[in-house]
Design an enzyme around this catalytic site. Structure first.
Site, mmCIF file in Angstrom:
data_model
loop_
_atom_site.group_PDB
_atom_site.id
_atom_site.type_symbol
_atom_site.label_atom_id
_atom_site.label_comp_id
_atom_site.label_asym_id
_atom_site.label_seq_id
_atom_site.Cartn_x
_atom_site.Cartn_y
_atom_site.Cartn_z
ATOM 1 N N LYS A 13 -13.648 3.512 3.752
ATOM 2 C CA LYS A 13 -14.222 4.045 2.510
ATOM 3 C C LYS A 13 -13.225 3.958 1.356
ATOM 4 O O LYS A 13 -13.577 3.498 0.270
ATOM 5 C CB LYS A 13 -14.661 5.509 2.704
ATOM 6 C CG LYS A 13 -15.695 5.697 3.797
ATOM 7 C CD LYS A 13 -16.148 7.151 3.892
ATOM 8 C CE LYS A 13 -15.074 8.107 4.369
ATOM 9 N NZ LYS A 13 -14.705 7.962 5.798
ATOM 10 N N ARG A 88 -19.936 15.900 3.371
ATOM 11 C CA ARG A 88 -19.716 15.806 4.814
ATOM 12 C C ARG A 88 -20.638 16.715 5.604
ATOM 13 O O ARG A 88 -20.615 16.685 6.834
ATOM 14 C CB ARG A 88 -18.264 16.193 5.140
ATOM 15 C CG ARG A 88 -17.280 15.050 5.072
ATOM 16 C CD ARG A 88 -15.876 15.619 5.238
ATOM 17 N NE ARG A 88 -15.011 14.796 6.040
ATOM 18 C CZ ARG A 88 -14.176 13.873 5.550
ATOM 19 N NH1 ARG A 88 -14.127 13.636 4.276
ATOM 20 N NH2 ARG A 88 -13.408 13.197 6.366
ATOM 21 N N ARG A 127 -3.041 2.981 10.814
ATOM 22 C CA ARG A 127 -2.754 3.601 9.515
ATOM 23 C C ARG A 127 -1.710 4.710 9.666
ATOM 24 O O ARG A 127 -0.874 4.911 8.781
ATOM 25 C CB ARG A 127 -4.049 4.163 8.921
ATOM 26 C CG ARG A 127 -3.869 4.776 7.540
ATOM 27 C CD ARG A 127 -5.197 5.099 6.879
ATOM 28 N NE ARG A 127 -5.799 6.313 7.387
ATOM 29 C CZ ARG A 127 -7.007 6.770 7.029
ATOM 30 N NH1 ARG A 127 -7.739 6.098 6.173
ATOM 31 N NH2 ARG A 127 -7.488 7.881 7.521
ATOM 32 N N ARG A 133 0.320 10.439 7.378
ATOM 33 C CA ARG A 133 -0.713 11.451 7.643
ATOM 34 C C ARG A 133 -0.672 11.880 9.102
ATOM 35 O O ARG A 133 -0.951 11.092 10.000
ATOM 36 C CB ARG A 133 -2.101 10.878 7.314
ATOM 37 C CG ARG A 133 -2.400 10.857 5.843
ATOM 38 C CD ARG A 133 -3.753 10.259 5.576
ATOM 39 N NE ARG A 133 -4.838 10.946 6.269
ATOM 40 C CZ ARG A 133 -6.124 10.688 6.064
ATOM 41 N NH1 ARG A 133 -6.468 9.768 5.194
ATOM 42 N NH2 ARG A 133 -7.040 11.357 6.718
ATOM 43 N N ARG A 145 -11.796 14.485 14.748
ATOM 44 C CA ARG A 145 -12.394 14.098 13.465
ATOM 45 C C ARG A 145 -13.662 13.293 13.695
ATOM 46 O O ARG A 145 -14.647 13.464 12.973
ATOM 47 C CB ARG A 145 -11.383 13.290 12.639
ATOM 48 C CG ARG A 145 -10.276 14.177 12.066
ATOM 49 C CD ARG A 145 -9.054 13.383 11.688
ATOM 50 N NE ARG A 145 -9.322 12.443 10.605
ATOM 51 C CZ ARG A 145 -8.525 11.419 10.309
ATOM 52 N NH1 ARG A 145 -7.435 11.196 11.020
ATOM 53 N NH2 ARG A 145 -8.826 10.628 9.306
HETATM 54 N N1 UDP Z 1 -11.649 16.947 4.545
HETATM 55 C C1 UDP Z 1 -12.653 17.878 4.468
HETATM 56 N N2 UDP Z 1 -13.598 17.760 3.491
HETATM 57 C C2 UDP Z 1 -13.588 16.727 2.611
HETATM 58 C C3 UDP Z 1 -12.572 15.771 2.691
HETATM 59 C C4 UDP Z 1 -11.613 15.893 3.678
HETATM 60 O O1 UDP Z 1 -12.701 18.824 5.243
HETATM 61 O O2 UDP Z 1 -14.479 16.673 1.746
HETATM 62 C C5 UDP Z 1 -10.582 17.097 5.553
HETATM 63 C C6 UDP Z 1 -10.989 16.899 7.000
HETATM 64 O O3 UDP Z 1 -10.158 17.721 7.772
HETATM 65 C C7 UDP Z 1 -10.670 15.435 7.257
HETATM 66 C C8 UDP Z 1 -9.406 15.246 6.434
HETATM 67 O O4 UDP Z 1 -9.565 16.128 5.321
HETATM 68 O O5 UDP Z 1 -10.451 15.162 8.616
HETATM 69 C C9 UDP Z 1 -9.147 13.827 5.958
HETATM 70 O O6 UDP Z 1 -10.230 13.393 5.182
HETATM 71 P P1 UDP Z 1 -10.289 11.922 4.549
HETATM 72 O O7 UDP Z 1 -11.630 11.776 3.961
HETATM 73 O O8 UDP Z 1 -9.127 11.692 3.688
HETATM 74 O O9 UDP Z 1 -10.071 11.016 5.816
HETATM 75 P P2 UDP Z 1 -10.892 9.796 6.305
HETATM 76 O O10 UDP Z 1 -12.128 10.395 6.902
HETATM 77 O O11 UDP Z 1 -11.181 8.951 5.115
HETATM 78 O O12 UDP Z 1 -9.999 9.131 7.291
HETATM 79 MG MG MG Z 2 -10.491 8.074 3.291
#
Ligand code: UDP
Ligand code: MG
Length: 188
Positions: A13, A88, A127, A133, A145
């Site tokens: 994304k 989300r 990554r 991270r 996740r």
């Molecule tokens: N997160 C969340 N709400 C959001 C965005 C992020 O709770 O709207 C938290 C959640 O713990 C997630 C972490 O932040 O696992 C990393 O999110 P990000 O979107 O940066 O990671 P990606 O899914 O893109 O790898």
């Molecule tokens: Mg992201």
């Protein structure tokens, strides 16, 4: 034009959002990036978010929604937004619709990047080696996740489908190939 860029962790994304932003002159809002910036600066919001992020759990809806609304309001000059990593949950999607409607706007399309689970884990671990991270380094957190995504977030495909706004793009291939597919959906 307001785009929701959707997909599991590691779907690409952030990478694709940068390209869409440049091509369509949109403002890129990644809630994850905003949380990480706040954690780095040790703000109240960052402290509130950190415990959840470290475990791979979702930051509570009310915190995330409030932050997102304030970010949108701080870009009154914008021609539109790419929402990356938000919404989300159904509650977040519905709050976003209500908020956009209150400012005379709406979601144009939701683009979902489709990537199988094995590939996601591979990308996230790769990554983790350079992103700094912690949530990309630990396979249990990555797993969590993805579980959270499947339990709480994946259902949003139905939410946007009901509005006729859900479009799927194959997220496997080179970054350029995927960009071509995404642009094609957005130009329709
Ligand atoms: N997160 C969340 N709400 C959001 C965005 C992020 O709770 O709207 C938290 C959640 O713990 C997630 C972490 O932040 O696992 C990393 O999110 P990000 O979107 O940066 O990671 P990606 O899914 O893109 O790898
Ligand atoms: Mg992201």
């Amino acid at each position: 034009m307001n785009i929701v860029l959707f997909g599991p962790p590691g779907a690409g994304k952030g990478t694709q959002a940068e390209r869409i932003m440049n091509q369509f002159n949109l403002t890129h809002l990644s809630t994850g990036d905003i949380f990480r910036q706040n954690i780095k600066n040790e703000t109240t919001l960052g402290l509130a978010a950190k415990t959840y992020i470290d475990k791979g759990e979702l930051v509570p809806d009310e915190v995330t929604i409030k932050m997102l609304e304030s970010e949108v309001k701080s870009h009154p000059e914008s021609d539109g937004f790419i929402f990356d990593g938000f919404p989300r949950t159904v509650q977040q999607a519905s709050a976003l619709d209500g908020f956009l409607s209150s400012i005379g706007s709406s979601i144009t399309k939701m683009i979902a990047l489709d990537v199988p689970k094995e590939e996601l884990i591979k990308r996230l671990l790769a990554r983790g080696k350079y992103s700094g991270r912690a949530d990309d380094l630990d396979e249990d957190i990555i797993d969590n996740r993805i579980q959270v995504y499947l339990q709480k977030t994946a259902i949003l495909a139905d939410y946007y489908n009901k509005q006729g706004k859900h479009f799927s793009v194959n997220g496997l291939g080179s970054i350029d190939e995927i960009t071509v597919r995404v642009f094609k959906e957005l130009e329709k």
